[in-house]
Design a protein around this motif. Structure first.
Motif, PDB file in Angstrom:
ATOM      1  N   TYR A  60       0.878  -1.237  -0.228  1.00 50.18           N
ATOM      2  CA  TYR A  60      -0.132  -0.153   0.331  1.00 50.18           C
ATOM      3  C   TYR A  60       0.967   1.026   0.254  1.00 50.18           C
ATOM      4  O   TYR A  60       1.870   1.154   0.269  1.00 50.18           O
ATOM      5  N   GLY A  61       0.347   2.299  -0.338  1.00 55.99           N
ATOM      6  CA  GLY A  61       1.069   3.737  -0.503  1.00 55.99           C
ATOM      7  C   GLY A  61       1.082   4.450  -1.426  1.00 55.99           C
ATOM      8  O   GLY A  61      -0.668   4.497  -2.051  1.00 55.99           O
ATOM      9  N   ASP A  62       1.299   5.780  -1.617  1.00 50.47           N
ATOM     10  CA  ASP A  62       1.279   7.322  -2.296  1.00 50.47           C
ATOM     11  C   ASP A  62       1.163   6.418  -3.670  1.00 50.47           C
ATOM     12  O   ASP A  62       2.294   5.178  -3.969  1.00 50.47           O
ATOM     13  N   PRO A  63       0.034   7.523  -5.190  1.00 44.59           N
ATOM     14  CA  PRO A  63       0.215   6.665  -6.134  1.00 44.59           C
ATOM     15  C   PRO A  63       1.804   7.102  -6.628  1.00 44.59           C
ATOM     16  O   PRO A  63       2.692   7.812  -6.540  1.00 44.59           O
ATOM     17  N   GLU A  64       2.037   7.047  -7.448  1.00 44.95           N
ATOM     18  CA  GLU A  64       3.192   6.414  -8.730  1.00 44.95           C
ATOM     19  C   GLU A  64       4.279   5.978  -8.109  1.00 44.95           C
ATOM     20  O   GLU A  64       5.560   5.527  -9.071  1.00 44.95           O
ATOM     21  N   LEU A  65       4.335   5.976  -6.776  1.00 44.98           N
ATOM     22  CA  LEU A  65       4.938   4.808  -6.393  1.00 44.98           C
ATOM     23  C   LEU A  65       5.019   3.057  -6.676  1.00 44.98           C
ATOM     24  O   LEU A  65       4.340   3.002  -6.743  1.00 44.98           O
ATOM     25  N   THR A  66       6.852   2.593  -7.061  1.00 46.36           N
ATOM     26  CA  THR A  66       6.651   1.471  -6.516  1.00 46.36           C
ATOM     27  C   THR A  66       7.645   0.153  -6.378  1.00 46.36           C
ATOM     28  O   THR A  66       7.792   1.262  -5.790  1.00 46.36           O
ATOM     29  N   TYR A  67       7.718  -1.025  -6.276  1.00 43.79           N
ATOM     30  CA  TYR A  67       8.268  -1.787  -5.843  1.00 43.79           C
ATOM     31  C   TYR A  67       8.725  -2.938  -5.973  1.00 43.79           C
ATOM     32  O   TYR A  67       7.866  -3.595  -6.048  1.00 43.79           O
ATOM     33  N   THR A  68      10.695  -2.751  -6.446  1.00 38.27           N
ATOM     34  CA  THR A  68      11.103  -4.300  -7.629  1.00 38.27           C
ATOM     35  C   THR A  68      11.369  -4.874  -5.871  1.00 38.27           C
ATOM     36  O   THR A  68      12.659  -4.794  -5.387  1.00 38.27           O
ATOM     37  N   TYR A  69      10.603  -6.507  -6.507  1.00 35.32           N
ATOM     38  CA  TYR A  69      11.624  -6.979  -5.392  1.00 35.32           C
ATOM     39  C   TYR A  69      11.608  -8.572  -6.154  1.00 35.32           C
ATOM     40  O   TYR A  69      10.492  -9.466  -6.007  1.00 35.32           O
ATOM     41  N   SER A  70      12.985  -9.125  -5.935  1.00 31.54           N
ATOM     42  CA  SER A  70      13.013 -10.149  -6.709  1.00 31.54           C
ATOM     43  C   SER A  70      12.619 -10.858  -8.017  1.00 31.54           C
ATOM     44  O   SER A  70      11.229 -11.505  -8.307  1.00 31.54           O
ATOM     45  N   GLY A  71      12.556 -10.092  -9.391  1.00 30.56           N
ATOM     46  CA  GLY A  71      11.996  -9.479 -10.210  1.00 30.56           C
ATOM     47  C   GLY A  71      10.587  -9.092 -10.517  1.00 30.56           C
ATOM     48  O   GLY A  71      10.636  -9.355 -11.802  1.00 30.56           O
ATOM     49  N   ARG A 116      16.489   0.184  -4.927  1.00 34.53           N
ATOM     50  CA  ARG A 116      16.716   1.470  -5.510  1.00 34.53           C
ATOM     51  C   ARG A 116      15.614   2.588  -5.734  1.00 34.53           C
ATOM     52  O   ARG A 116      15.834   3.576  -5.227  1.00 34.53           O
ATOM     53  N   GLU A 117      14.521   2.036  -4.750  1.00 31.24           N
ATOM     54  CA  GLU A 117      13.465   2.874  -4.902  1.00 31.24           C
ATOM     55  C   GLU A 117      13.096   3.559  -3.244  1.00 31.24           C
ATOM     56  O   GLU A 117      13.154   4.717  -3.115  1.00 31.24           O
ATOM     57  N   LEU A 118      14.739   2.791  -2.534  1.00 31.64           N
ATOM     58  CA  LEU A 118      14.244   3.699  -1.153  1.00 31.64           C
ATOM     59  C   LEU A 118      15.180   5.060  -1.036  1.00 31.64           C
ATOM     60  O   LEU A 118      16.623   4.756  -1.669  1.00 31.64           O
ATOM     61  N   VAL A 119      14.818   5.645  -0.480  1.00 29.73           N
ATOM     62  CA  VAL A 119      15.431   6.819  -0.032  1.00 29.73           C
ATOM     63  C   VAL A 119      16.025   7.024   0.822  1.00 29.73           C
ATOM     64  O   VAL A 119      16.533   6.032   1.734  1.00 29.73           O
ATOM     65  N   THR A 159       8.504  10.795   8.187  1.00 32.07           N
ATOM     66  CA  THR A 159       7.306  10.087   7.480  1.00 32.07           C
ATOM     67  C   THR A 159       7.216   8.868   7.138  1.00 32.07           C
ATOM     68  O   THR A 159       8.626   8.643   6.173  1.00 32.07           O
ATOM     69  N   PHE A 160       6.351   7.833   6.534  1.00 34.68           N
ATOM     70  CA  PHE A 160       6.816   7.307   5.635  1.00 34.68           C
ATOM     71  C   PHE A 160       5.515   7.162   4.349  1.00 34.68           C
ATOM     72  O   PHE A 160       4.213   7.550   4.920  1.00 34.68           O
ATOM     73  N   ASN A 161       6.196   6.969   3.100  1.00 32.83           N
ATOM     74  CA  ASN A 161       4.778   6.578   1.785  1.00 32.83           C
ATOM     75  C   ASN A 161       4.596   5.505   1.071  1.00 32.83           C
ATOM     76  O   ASN A 161       3.820   5.699   0.531  1.00 32.83           O
ATOM     77  N   PHE A 162       5.337   4.348   1.763  1.00 28.32           N
ATOM     78  CA  PHE A 162       4.380   3.192   1.830  1.00 28.32           C
ATOM     79  C   PHE A 162       4.680   1.517   2.584  1.00 28.32           C
ATOM     80  O   PHE A 162       5.671   2.299   3.564  1.00 28.32           O
ATOM     81  N   VAL A 163       4.485   0.910   2.398  1.00 28.43           N
ATOM     82  CA  VAL A 163       4.499  -0.188   3.711  1.00 28.43           C
ATOM     83  C   VAL A 163       4.312  -1.448   2.300  1.00 28.43           C
ATOM     84  O   VAL A 163       3.571  -1.510   1.550  1.00 28.43           O
ATOM     85  N   VAL A 164       4.933  -2.527   3.572  1.00 28.90           N
ATOM     86  CA  VAL A 164       4.858  -3.806   2.673  1.00 28.90           C
ATOM     87  C   VAL A 164       4.281  -4.450   3.568  1.00 28.90           C
ATOM     88  O   VAL A 164       4.799  -4.767   4.842  1.00 28.90           O
ATOM     89  N   ILE A 165       3.221  -5.127   3.657  1.00 29.90           N
ATOM     90  CA  ILE A 165       2.673  -6.419   4.847  1.00 29.90           C
ATOM     91  C   ILE A 165       2.731  -7.296   4.079  1.00 29.90           C
ATOM     92  O   ILE A 165       2.876  -8.180   2.887  1.00 29.90           O
ATOM     93  N   ARG A 192       7.969   2.106   4.488  1.00 28.57           N
ATOM     94  CA  ARG A 192       9.161   2.953   4.355  1.00 28.57           C
ATOM     95  C   ARG A 192       9.497   4.110   3.281  1.00 28.57           C
ATOM     96  O   ARG A 192       8.272   4.083   3.265  1.00 28.57           O
ATOM     97  N   LYS A 193      10.492   4.612   2.991  1.00 27.98           N
ATOM     98  CA  LYS A 193      10.456   6.085   2.063  1.00 27.98           C
ATOM     99  C   LYS A 193      10.711   5.863   0.688  1.00 27.98           C
ATOM    100  O   LYS A 193      12.003   5.587   1.061  1.00 27.98           O
ATOM    101  N   MET A 194       9.701   6.034  -0.473  1.00 30.85           N
ATOM    102  CA  MET A 194      10.523   5.237  -1.184  1.00 30.85           C
ATOM    103  C   MET A 194      10.245   6.748  -2.413  1.00 30.85           C
ATOM    104  O   MET A 194       9.239   7.952  -1.678  1.00 30.85           O
ATOM    105  N   VAL A 195      11.260   7.185  -3.308  1.00 28.29           N
ATOM    106  CA  VAL A 195      11.484   8.289  -4.463  1.00 28.29           C
ATOM    107  C   VAL A 195      10.568   7.324  -6.149  1.00 28.29           C
ATOM    108  O   VAL A 195      11.004   6.162  -6.011  1.00 28.29           O
TER     109      VAL A 195
END
Length: 238
Positions: free
Chosen positions: A91-102, A152-155, A128-134, A230-233
């Motif tokens: 879950y998180g802010d729009p336009e963010l992504t998270y790449t993990y294990s392909g 690489r998406e992590l601040v 502050t945080f804009n993303f969460v992995v559950i 997490r804080k993502m870019v």
């Protein structure tokens, strides 16, 4: 290793069959931060929610969180695709992504229960945080292998806030120089046991040098839900 272990109550050491630790009955406002330090490792741990509130949040998470299905339940390990051995969602802010294990995960929109937990973490830590992995572990058979949260998406140098609800599970740190047959050093792993309603702050440079995992524990019969804020870019697409 013992000086780094966050211990759970004696009744939990004996079983793991679903009882929640008595520590959650304490007043979280009085729970001190525990510093967990080793070479290249910097973490802080404390009880964040009292027993009643943690129970309520666990129930809400069970009812309201919608986990990924279909192709989003697989990951790539050494070129081969495997089913994720737990339930997972972001879950998180729009336009963010998270790449993990392909796999690249796009977040679902924030829901009230996640905002409530995130706000408490922010108040207690100042971050502050804009993303969460559950991740939801249905019992001790569900697990997650050794990995580092170094996407690489992590601040850069931002902390990761890990909040736990439900059953205690071993959480193991292993130094990168002490892994596998080609280990160059002998550094003892660090084993933590994270209580229901607790917060673990993983701070820089922990994820540079230390892998972490939640190994299988067949004696554990109860579910556990873990949220890593997490804080993502926004990463530009190639």
């Amino acid at each position: 290793m013992d000086r780094y272990v966050v211990k759970r109550p004696a009744e939990e050491e004996a079983g793991g069959g679903g009882k929640r630790p008595r520590a959650e009955a304490a007043d979280p406002e009085r729970a001190p931060w525990q510093e967990i330090r080793a070479e290249g490792l910097s973490c802080d741990y404390r009880l964040l929610f009292g027993r009643a509130e943690a129970d309520e949040l666990f129930r809400q998470l069970e009812e309201e969180v919608q986990y990924f299905e279909g192709e989003m339940t697989k990951l790539q390990v050494f070129g081969k695709w495997h089913d994720i051995p737990r339930k997972q969602v972001t879950y998180g802010d729009p336009e963010l992504t998270y790449t993990y294990s392909g796999v690249t995960f796009s977040p679902k929109p924030w829901i009230p229960v996640l905002n409530r937990i995130r706000d408490r973490v922010t108040v207690e830590t100042g971050h502050t945080f804009n993303f969460v992995v559950i991740n939801r572990y249905k019992d001790g058979g569900d697990h997650i292998g050794e990995h580092r949260d170094d996407e690489r998406e992590l601040v850069p140098r931002s902390p990761i806030a890990s909040v736990t609800f439900g059953a205690c599970r071993d959480f193991v740190f292993r130094h990168c120089d002490s892994r596998g047959k080609n280990a160059t050093r002998h550094i003892k792993p660090i084993r933590l046991q994270l209580a229901h309603g607790s917060l673990l702050m993983m701070k820089y440079p922990t994820n540079v040098y230390w892998y972490h995992s939640v190994p299988t524990r067949k004696r554990v019969l109860a579910p556990r839900i873990n949220l890593t804020f997490r804080k993502m870019v926004t990463v530009a697409k190639k």
